[in-house]
Design an enzyme around this catalytic site. Structure first.
Site, PDB file in Angstrom:
ATOM      1  N   SER A 135      64.255  45.533  61.960  1.00 28.92           N
ATOM      2  CA  SER A 135      63.293  46.622  61.774  1.00 28.92           C
ATOM      3  C   SER A 135      63.407  47.606  62.933  1.00 28.92           C
ATOM      4  O   SER A 135      63.807  47.219  64.042  1.00 28.92           O
ATOM      5  CB  SER A 135      61.879  46.043  61.757  1.00 28.92           C
ATOM      6  OG  SER A 135      60.905  47.052  61.872  1.00 28.92           O
ATOM      7  N   TYR A 148      55.343  40.437  65.629  1.00 26.15           N
ATOM      8  CA  TYR A 148      56.329  41.011  64.702  1.00 26.15           C
ATOM      9  C   TYR A 148      57.423  41.758  65.470  1.00 26.15           C
ATOM     10  O   TYR A 148      58.619  41.522  65.240  1.00 26.15           O
ATOM     11  CB  TYR A 148      55.624  41.952  63.718  1.00 26.15           C
ATOM     12  CG  TYR A 148      56.553  42.547  62.672  1.00 26.15           C
ATOM     13  CD1 TYR A 148      56.999  41.780  61.601  1.00 26.15           C
ATOM     14  CD2 TYR A 148      56.980  43.872  62.755  1.00 26.15           C
ATOM     15  CE1 TYR A 148      57.852  42.316  60.642  1.00 26.15           C
ATOM     16  CE2 TYR A 148      57.827  44.415  61.794  1.00 26.15           C
ATOM     17  CZ  TYR A 148      58.258  43.636  60.742  1.00 26.15           C
ATOM     18  OH  TYR A 148      59.107  44.167  59.795  1.00 26.15           O
TER      19      TYR A 148
HETATM   20  N1  LIG Z   1      58.387  47.417  54.430  1.00 22.79           N
HETATM   21  C1  LIG Z   1      58.710  47.938  55.589  1.00 22.79           C
HETATM   22  O1  LIG Z   1      58.227  49.027  55.996  1.00 22.79           O
HETATM   23  C2  LIG Z   1      59.715  47.247  56.486  1.00 22.79           C
HETATM   24  C3  LIG Z   1      60.140  47.931  57.630  1.00 22.79           C
HETATM   25  C4  LIG Z   1      61.059  47.327  58.462  1.00 22.79           C
HETATM   26  C5  LIG Z   1      61.556  46.082  58.152  1.00 22.79           C
HETATM   27  N2  LIG Z   1      61.123  45.437  57.053  1.00 22.79           N
HETATM   28  C6  LIG Z   1      61.672  44.115  56.776  1.00 22.79           C
HETATM   29  O2  LIG Z   1      62.230  44.090  55.474  1.00 22.79           O
HETATM   30  C7  LIG Z   1      62.170  42.764  54.966  1.00 22.79           C
HETATM   31  C8  LIG Z   1      61.529  42.779  53.587  1.00 22.79           C
HETATM   32  O3  LIG Z   1      60.174  43.178  53.746  1.00 22.79           O
HETATM   33  P1  LIG Z   1      59.313  43.866  52.601  1.00 22.79           P
HETATM   34  O4  LIG Z   1      58.715  45.078  53.187  1.00 22.79           O
HETATM   35  O5  LIG Z   1      60.110  43.965  51.357  1.00 22.79           O
HETATM   36  O6  LIG Z   1      58.132  42.802  52.491  1.00 22.79           O
HETATM   37  P2  LIG Z   1      57.531  41.970  51.286  1.00 22.79           P
HETATM   38  O7  LIG Z   1      57.428  42.769  50.057  1.00 22.79           O
HETATM   39  O8  LIG Z   1      56.312  41.332  51.849  1.00 22.79           O
HETATM   40  O9  LIG Z   1      58.659  40.876  51.038  1.00 22.79           O
HETATM   41  C9  LIG Z   1      58.892  39.828  51.914  1.00 22.79           C
HETATM   42  C10 LIG Z   1      59.785  38.829  51.205  1.00 22.79           C
HETATM   43  O10 LIG Z   1      60.084  37.776  52.130  1.00 22.79           O
HETATM   44  C11 LIG Z   1      59.762  36.545  51.507  1.00 22.79           C
HETATM   45  N3  LIG Z   1      59.336  35.592  52.538  1.00 22.79           N
HETATM   46  C12 LIG Z   1      58.399  35.744  53.498  1.00 22.79           C
HETATM   47  N4  LIG Z   1      58.291  34.622  54.231  1.00 22.79           N
HETATM   48  C13 LIG Z   1      59.178  33.745  53.703  1.00 22.79           C
HETATM   49  C14 LIG Z   1      59.542  32.401  54.001  1.00 22.79           C
HETATM   50  N5  LIG Z   1      58.967  31.731  55.010  1.00 22.79           N
HETATM   51  N6  LIG Z   1      60.498  31.805  53.247  1.00 22.79           N
HETATM   52  C15 LIG Z   1      61.082  32.471  52.224  1.00 22.79           C
HETATM   53  N7  LIG Z   1      60.797  33.742  51.900  1.00 22.79           N
HETATM   54  C16 LIG Z   1      59.850  34.355  52.617  1.00 22.79           C
HETATM   55  C17 LIG Z   1      58.668  36.841  50.497  1.00 22.79           C
HETATM   56  O11 LIG Z   1      58.747  35.910  49.433  1.00 22.79           O
HETATM   57  P3  LIG Z   1      57.755  34.683  49.169  1.00 22.79           P
HETATM   58  O12 LIG Z   1      56.429  35.058  49.765  1.00 22.79           O
HETATM   59  O13 LIG Z   1      57.751  34.553  47.694  1.00 22.79           O
HETATM   60  O14 LIG Z   1      58.409  33.531  49.853  1.00 22.79           O
HETATM   61  C18 LIG Z   1      59.115  38.199  49.996  1.00 22.79           C
HETATM   62  O15 LIG Z   1      60.065  38.055  48.968  1.00 22.79           O
HETATM   63  C19 LIG Z   1      61.402  41.942  56.001  1.00 22.79           C
HETATM   64  O16 LIG Z   1      62.303  41.265  56.840  1.00 22.79           O
HETATM   65  C20 LIG Z   1      60.653  42.993  56.776  1.00 22.79           C
HETATM   66  O17 LIG Z   1      60.303  42.557  58.067  1.00 22.79           O
HETATM   67  C21 LIG Z   1      60.214  45.983  56.195  1.00 22.79           C
END
Ligand SMILES: NC(=O)c1ccc[n+]([C@@H]2O[C@H](COP(=O)([O-])OP(=O)(O)OC[C@H]3O[C@@H](n4cnc5c(N)ncnc54)[C@H](OP(=O)(O)O)[C@@H]3O)[C@@H](O)[C@H]2O)c1
Length: 250
Positions: A135, A148
């Site tokens: 991130s 985080y």
């Molecule tokens: N959205 C943003 O603005 C943003 C910005 C920078 C980086 N990111 C990164 O992008 C990635 C995806 O995030 P997102 O925004 O798409 O969030 P999200 O919609 O909350 O998705 C997170 C995903 O990770 C899975 N997950 C979480 N903990 C887990 C665990 N212990 N074991 C297996 N799966 C797990 C969840 O699935 P289950 O709950 O079904 O297991 C879900 O599929 C993350 O690494 C996040 O830090 C996001």
């Protein structure tokens, strides 16, 4: 990198960026292994070329078992998109180290455990790609998001070292550093998120970056630039500015 006939692993494929990556990649001639804890949310994406595996990436035994299931079905993994991630914003008044365990479990060990499974075969075959989703929050400790930010700093730094070491085995390591993307993770945030992007656009950028084998896939450029400048602000001034901004949302 040509996606044709590749076996692609996506962790955290049940919602947000991971789910959109799965949707867009399923339109190519690839085989997909989708991983999440809420396997029910993966069901509508599965078919003869797409399998879903229930796995908590913060638990090593579950990662070992998920890897074996994927190898049994497809024989190998060519591209591993280690995207699963977790975030909680926490005030110091509500301090609880359990959040840190969950956040580091998913964001750091969720990459480390998968890499442990993936690299013996990739190093032997002298091919493969590991794409770790970090991130832009890795560049500074932001208030209420210390766990985080620290977890993403750890992920980025870890991937950097790995990239250099795996080069001689022709295994590529890519780091993804998104800015704000509209997903269930950011839907919880109470503060203004500049230049918020859709999951469709974010997934497109990530897929293009993988095709171009970019070591760093980071976006949007304005926030990439800002995250380079912010660490240059003197700490005292930075704390003052951040506290003032945060007060607006309390
Ligand atoms: N959205 C943003 O603005 C943003 C910005 C920078 C980086 N990111 C990164 O992008 C990635 C995806 O995030 P997102 O925004 O798409 O969030 P999200 O919609 O909350 O998705 C997170 C995903 O990770 C899975 N997950 C979480 N903990 C887990 C665990 N212990 N074991 C297996 N799966 C797990 C969840 O699935 P289950 O709950 O079904 O297991 C879900 O599929 C993350 O690494 C996040 O830090 C996001």
């Amino acid at each position: 990198m040509n996606f044709n006939n590749k076996v692609i692993l996506i962790t955290g494929a049940s919602t947000g960026i991971g789910r959109e990556l799965a949707i867009q990649l399923s339109k190519k001639n690839v085989k997909l292994a989708l991983v999440a804890r809420r396997e029910n949310l993966l069901q509508d994406l599965t078919n003869e070329n797409v399998i879903s595996v229930k796995c908590d990436v913060s638990k090593k035994n579950e990662v070992v078992s998920a890897y074996q299931q994927i190898i049994e079905k497809f024989g190998k993994i060519d591209v591993a998109i280690l995207n699963a991630g977790y975030s909680v914003r926490m005030k110091v008044e509500e301090y609880n180290s359990e959040y840190a365990e969950k956040i580091f479990g998913a964001n750091v060990f969720g990459i480390i455990y998968w890499v442990e499974q993936l690299i013996p075969d990739m190093m032997k075959r002298k091919e493969g790609m590991i794409v770790g989703v970090s991130s832009l929050a890795d560049s500074k400790g932001y208030s209420k998001s210390g766990f985080y930010s620290a977890s993403k700093a750890a992920a980025t730094t870890y991937l950097e070292g790995l990239r250099s070491e795996l080069r001689k085995y022709n295994v590529q390591v890519l780091t993804v550093r998104p800015g704000f993307v509209k997903t269930p993770m950011t839907d919880k945030n109470e503060f203004y998120m500049p230049l918020m992007m859709s999951t469709e656009k974010a997934a497109q950028i990530i897929i293009n970056g993988i095709e171009k084998e970019k070591r760093m896939i980071q976006f949007p450029w304005q926030l990439v630039f800002a995250t380079r400048l912010i660490p240059l602000i003197p700490n005292r001034l930075y704390e003052l500015l951040e506290n003032q901004t945060m007060k607006k949302y309390e």
